[in-house]
Design a protein around this motif. Structure first.
Motif, mmCIF file in Angstrom:
data_model
loop_
_atom_site.group_PDB
_atom_site.id
_atom_site.type_symbol
_atom_site.label_atom_id
_atom_site.label_comp_id
_atom_site.label_asym_id
_atom_site.label_seq_id
_atom_site.Cartn_x
_atom_site.Cartn_y
_atom_site.Cartn_z
ATOM 1 N N LYS A 56 0.798 -1.224 0.000
ATOM 2 C CA LYS A 56 0.000 0.000 0.000
ATOM 3 C C LYS A 56 0.831 1.273 0.000
ATOM 4 C CE LYS A 56 -4.068 -2.043 2.049
ATOM 5 N NZ LYS A 56 -5.064 -2.032 3.113
ATOM 6 N N ASP A 57 2.079 1.190 0.423
ATOM 7 C CA ASP A 57 2.908 2.390 0.473
ATOM 8 C C ASP A 57 3.882 2.487 -0.710
ATOM 9 O OD1 ASP A 57 4.439 0.250 1.257
ATOM 10 O OD2 ASP A 57 5.440 1.305 2.896
ATOM 11 N N SER A 58 3.758 1.592 -1.684
ATOM 12 C CA SER A 58 4.662 1.622 -2.837
ATOM 13 C C SER A 58 4.140 2.571 -3.916
ATOM 14 C CB SER A 58 4.819 0.217 -3.421
ATOM 15 O OG SER A 58 3.592 -0.228 -3.955
ATOM 16 N N ILE A 59 5.031 2.945 -4.823
ATOM 17 C CA ILE A 59 4.649 3.820 -5.928
ATOM 18 C C ILE A 59 3.759 3.037 -6.887
ATOM 19 C CG2 ILE A 59 5.511 5.070 -7.948
ATOM 20 C CD1 ILE A 59 8.008 5.733 -6.320
ATOM 21 N N PHE A 60 2.666 3.673 -7.284
ATOM 22 C CA PHE A 60 1.715 3.055 -8.203
ATOM 23 C C PHE A 60 1.087 4.200 -8.998
ATOM 24 C CE2 PHE A 60 -2.345 1.054 -9.330
ATOM 25 C CZ PHE A 60 -1.915 -0.194 -9.735
ATOM 26 N N GLN A 61 1.618 4.439 -10.208
ATOM 27 C CA GLN A 61 1.126 5.588 -10.959
ATOM 28 C C GLN A 61 1.187 5.364 -12.461
ATOM 29 O OE1 GLN A 61 5.313 8.062 -10.498
ATOM 30 N NE2 GLN A 61 3.468 9.048 -9.899
ATOM 31 N N MET A 62 0.332 6.086 -13.137
ATOM 32 C CA MET A 62 0.293 6.108 -14.596
ATOM 33 C C MET A 62 0.235 7.566 -15.025
ATOM 34 S SD MET A 62 -1.704 6.455 -17.584
ATOM 35 C CE MET A 62 -3.417 6.208 -17.250
ATOM 36 N N ASN A 63 1.127 7.921 -15.947
ATOM 37 C CA ASN A 63 1.157 9.291 -16.455
ATOM 38 C C ASN A 63 1.004 9.279 -17.963
ATOM 39 O OD1 ASN A 63 1.808 10.645 -13.910
ATOM 40 N ND2 ASN A 63 3.783 9.623 -14.099
ATOM 41 N N ILE A 64 0.257 10.230 -18.467
ATOM 42 C CA ILE A 64 0.150 10.432 -19.907
ATOM 43 C C ILE A 64 1.180 11.493 -20.258
ATOM 44 C CG2 ILE A 64 -1.353 11.121 -21.787
ATOM 45 C CD1 ILE A 64 -3.187 9.183 -20.615
ATOM 46 N N LEU A 65 2.199 11.089 -21.002
ATOM 47 C CA LEU A 65 3.295 11.994 -21.330
ATOM 48 C C LEU A 65 2.962 12.888 -22.513
ATOM 49 C CD1 LEU A 65 6.197 9.405 -20.978
ATOM 50 C CD2 LEU A 65 5.297 10.964 -19.237
ATOM 51 N N ASP A 66 2.172 12.355 -23.437
ATOM 52 C CA ASP A 66 1.773 13.117 -24.621
ATOM 53 C C ASP A 66 0.413 12.609 -25.068
ATOM 54 O OD1 ASP A 66 1.991 14.978 -26.661
ATOM 55 O OD2 ASP A 66 3.087 13.637 -27.992
ATOM 56 N N LYS A 67 -0.405 13.505 -25.569
ATOM 57 C CA LYS A 67 -1.744 13.122 -26.003
ATOM 58 C C LYS A 67 -2.114 13.966 -27.215
ATOM 59 C CE LYS A 67 -4.919 14.490 -23.345
ATOM 60 N NZ LYS A 67 -5.586 14.724 -22.111
ATOM 61 N N ILE A 68 -2.463 13.299 -28.309
ATOM 62 C CA ILE A 68 -2.840 13.994 -29.535
ATOM 63 C C ILE A 68 -4.214 13.512 -29.966
ATOM 64 C CG2 ILE A 68 -2.263 14.409 -31.963
ATOM 65 C CD1 ILE A 68 0.676 13.741 -31.193
ATOM 66 N N LYS A 69 -5.117 14.453 -30.163
ATOM 67 C CA LYS A 69 -6.433 14.090 -30.697
ATOM 68 C C LYS A 69 -6.298 13.978 -32.205
ATOM 69 C CE LYS A 69 -10.253 16.006 -29.051
ATOM 70 N NZ LYS A 69 -11.399 16.951 -28.842
ATOM 71 N N LEU A 70 -6.555 12.781 -32.734
ATOM 72 C CA LEU A 70 -6.381 12.537 -34.162
ATOM 73 C C LEU A 70 -7.651 12.827 -34.950
ATOM 74 C CD1 LEU A 70 -4.370 9.189 -33.996
ATOM 75 C CD2 LEU A 70 -3.478 11.504 -34.307
ATOM 76 N N ASN A 71 -8.776 12.328 -34.479
ATOM 77 C CA ASN A 71 -10.046 12.496 -35.176
ATOM 78 C C ASN A 71 -11.153 12.698 -34.165
ATOM 79 O OD1 ASN A 71 -9.202 11.915 -37.961
ATOM 80 N ND2 ASN A 71 -8.762 9.883 -37.158
ATOM 81 N N SER A 72 -12.157 13.438 -34.590
ATOM 82 C CA SER A 72 -13.339 13.623 -33.761
ATOM 83 C C SER A 72 -14.566 13.508 -34.650
ATOM 84 C CB SER A 72 -13.297 15.002 -33.086
ATOM 85 O OG SER A 72 -14.403 15.164 -32.245
ATOM 86 N N PHE A 73 -15.513 12.662 -34.230
ATOM 87 C CA PHE A 73 -16.695 12.396 -35.043
ATOM 88 C C PHE A 73 -17.979 12.704 -34.280
ATOM 89 C CE2 PHE A 73 -13.370 9.269 -36.041
ATOM 90 C CZ PHE A 73 -13.083 9.642 -37.345
ATOM 91 N N GLY A 74 -17.992 13.686 -33.423
ATOM 92 C CA GLY A 74 -19.180 14.042 -32.661
ATOM 93 C C GLY A 74 -19.323 13.210 -31.403
#
Length: 194
Positions: A112-130
């Protein structure tokens, strides 16, 4: 005078049972709807919820990021492993249930005291369809477990498709993992192990 010891015993037993119930309630996971979960009315919020699910170790928050075919017009969550996967058969029918079991297995394998993480280093929106959107992300996961033969850091890229569910909240329905390092393992490798 004889009734005083009986009353004392009854009060003592009630106190013990009350304390036991209190301890059991404290062992339950935190309710993500009340504290760390934000309704994903924007697609970006899904990634924030996923990051928080790692940070606060909340499997319920984690799984709510993914499409549930029962409440999402039959649209199942699909995970596509990296091309370098060692055991592709494991992922033939990988869906939401397997994703939940994977996350719970990791949680139970880390102190319970150990490191437990996820990071998004880069994020690009490629397409959006509504009512659907496609992203490419780069991620880094750090998990300090007690296994000698498994790395603590996982990096990669992913093509991710999100859609709005019938409640008008964004969920991930397609996740294609992509290896970007010959040295460090990726999310697929982590799922293979757990």
């Amino acid at each position: 005078m004889k009734s005083v010891p009986k009353i004392f015993v009854i009060v003592f037993l009630i106190t013990i049972f009350s304390c036991e119930q209190l301890f059991r309630e404290n062992e339950k996971p935190i309710n993500p709807s009340d504290i760390h979960w934000e309704l994903p009315t924007e697609s970006n919020t899904v990634f924030e919820n996923m990051t928080d699910a790692f940070q606060y170790r909340e499997y319920d928050s984690y799984i709510k990021c993914f499409s549930d075919s029962a409440s999402n017009n039959g649209v199942k969550f699909i995970f596509i492993p990296t091309a370098t996967v060692d055991n592709p058969d494991k992922f033939l029918n990988w869906g939401r249930v397997e994703e939940l079991v994977f996350f719970q297995n990791i949680l139970s394998s880390c102190s319970k005291d150990s490191i437990f993480q996820m990071n998004i280093l880069d994020k690009i929106k490629l397409n959006s369809f509504g009512d659907s959107v496609q992203y490419n992300i780069e991620y880094e996961i750090k998990i300090h477990h007690d296994y000698d033969n498994l790395n603590n850091k996982f990096i990669g890229s992913a093509n991710i498709m999100l859609m709005k569910n019938p409640q008008n909240y964004w969920v991930i329905y397609y996740f294609e993992d992509i290896s970007i390092s010959e040295v460090l393992p990726n999310w697929t490798d982590l799922k293979e192990y757990f």
